[in-house]
Write a protein that holds these residues in place. Sequence first.
Motif, PDB file in Angstrom:
ATOM      1  N   UNK A 105       0.843  -1.198   0.000  1.00  0.00           N
ATOM      2  CA  UNK A 105       0.000   0.000   0.000  1.00  0.00           C
ATOM      3  C   UNK A 105       0.877   1.247   0.000  1.00  0.00           C
ATOM      4  N   UNK A 106       0.267   2.369  -0.287  1.00  0.00           N
ATOM      5  CA  UNK A 106       0.979   3.643  -0.240  1.00  0.00           C
ATOM      6  C   UNK A 106       1.513   3.893   1.167  1.00  0.00           C
ATOM      7  N   UNK A 107       0.725   3.561   2.154  1.00  0.00           N
ATOM      8  CA  UNK A 107       1.167   3.750   3.548  1.00  0.00           C
ATOM      9  C   UNK A 107       2.389   2.889   3.857  1.00  0.00           C
ATOM     10  N   UNK A 108       2.415   1.644   3.364  1.00  0.00           N
ATOM     11  CA  UNK A 108       3.580   0.775   3.563  1.00  0.00           C
ATOM     12  C   UNK A 108       4.834   1.396   2.950  1.00  0.00           C
ATOM     13  N   UNK A 109       4.689   1.932   1.753  1.00  0.00           N
ATOM     14  CA  UNK A 109       5.827   2.531   1.056  1.00  0.00           C
ATOM     15  C   UNK A 109       6.299   3.786   1.788  1.00  0.00           C
ATOM     16  N   UNK A 110       5.378   4.626   2.225  1.00  0.00           N
ATOM     17  CA  UNK A 110       5.751   5.837   2.981  1.00  0.00           C
ATOM     18  C   UNK A 110       6.499   5.458   4.264  1.00  0.00           C
ATOM     19  N   UNK A 111       5.999   4.457   4.973  1.00  0.00           N
ATOM     20  CA  UNK A 111       6.640   4.021   6.216  1.00  0.00           C
ATOM     21  C   UNK A 111       8.047   3.499   5.944  1.00  0.00           C
ATOM     22  N   UNK A 112       8.210   2.714   4.899  1.00  0.00           N
ATOM     23  CA  UNK A 112       9.525   2.184   4.540  1.00  0.00           C
ATOM     24  C   UNK A 112      10.481   3.311   4.158  1.00  0.00           C
ATOM     25  N   UNK A 113       9.990   4.290   3.429  1.00  0.00           N
ATOM     26  CA  UNK A 113      10.837   5.413   3.031  1.00  0.00           C
ATOM     27  C   UNK A 113      11.242   6.239   4.251  1.00  0.00           C
TER      28      UNK A 113
END
Length: 130
Positions: A114-122
């Motif tokens: 998800x977009x949230x997963x990607x934001x958290x990883x970044x």
Amino acid sequence: MPDPTHPAPARHPLTLRVLAGLPGADTIRHYARILYMTTLSLADARAGFSRLIESANSTHERFEVTRNGRRMAILLSADDYDGLLETIDVLSDQPGVQALHVALEELRVGDVHSVDDVREAMAHRRTASE
């Protein structure tokens, strides 16, 4: 009423060709807009050149120009031409095509983030590098 001395141009459907040499080409769905190409003699194309250019740009219609019944040229919009060049460029990059096939397979099986997963990883990566 149609003018019998100037019959309507012939219309021929363009065909979709699947690149059989690509990995996974037999398992991926291919979608295409079926376009029609109008065939015109050189004399007719010359007489209506401005109208043909306007039509190519506004409707994305393609025109096949013949001389003495033989195909001589194709008229298409600049955007369509640029799109063809970009498609050739993308399909010429075998590692890129392979990566697209892998990504499509991941999408098919639900291996996505998800977009949230990607934001958290970044954000985590950013704070780890500071």
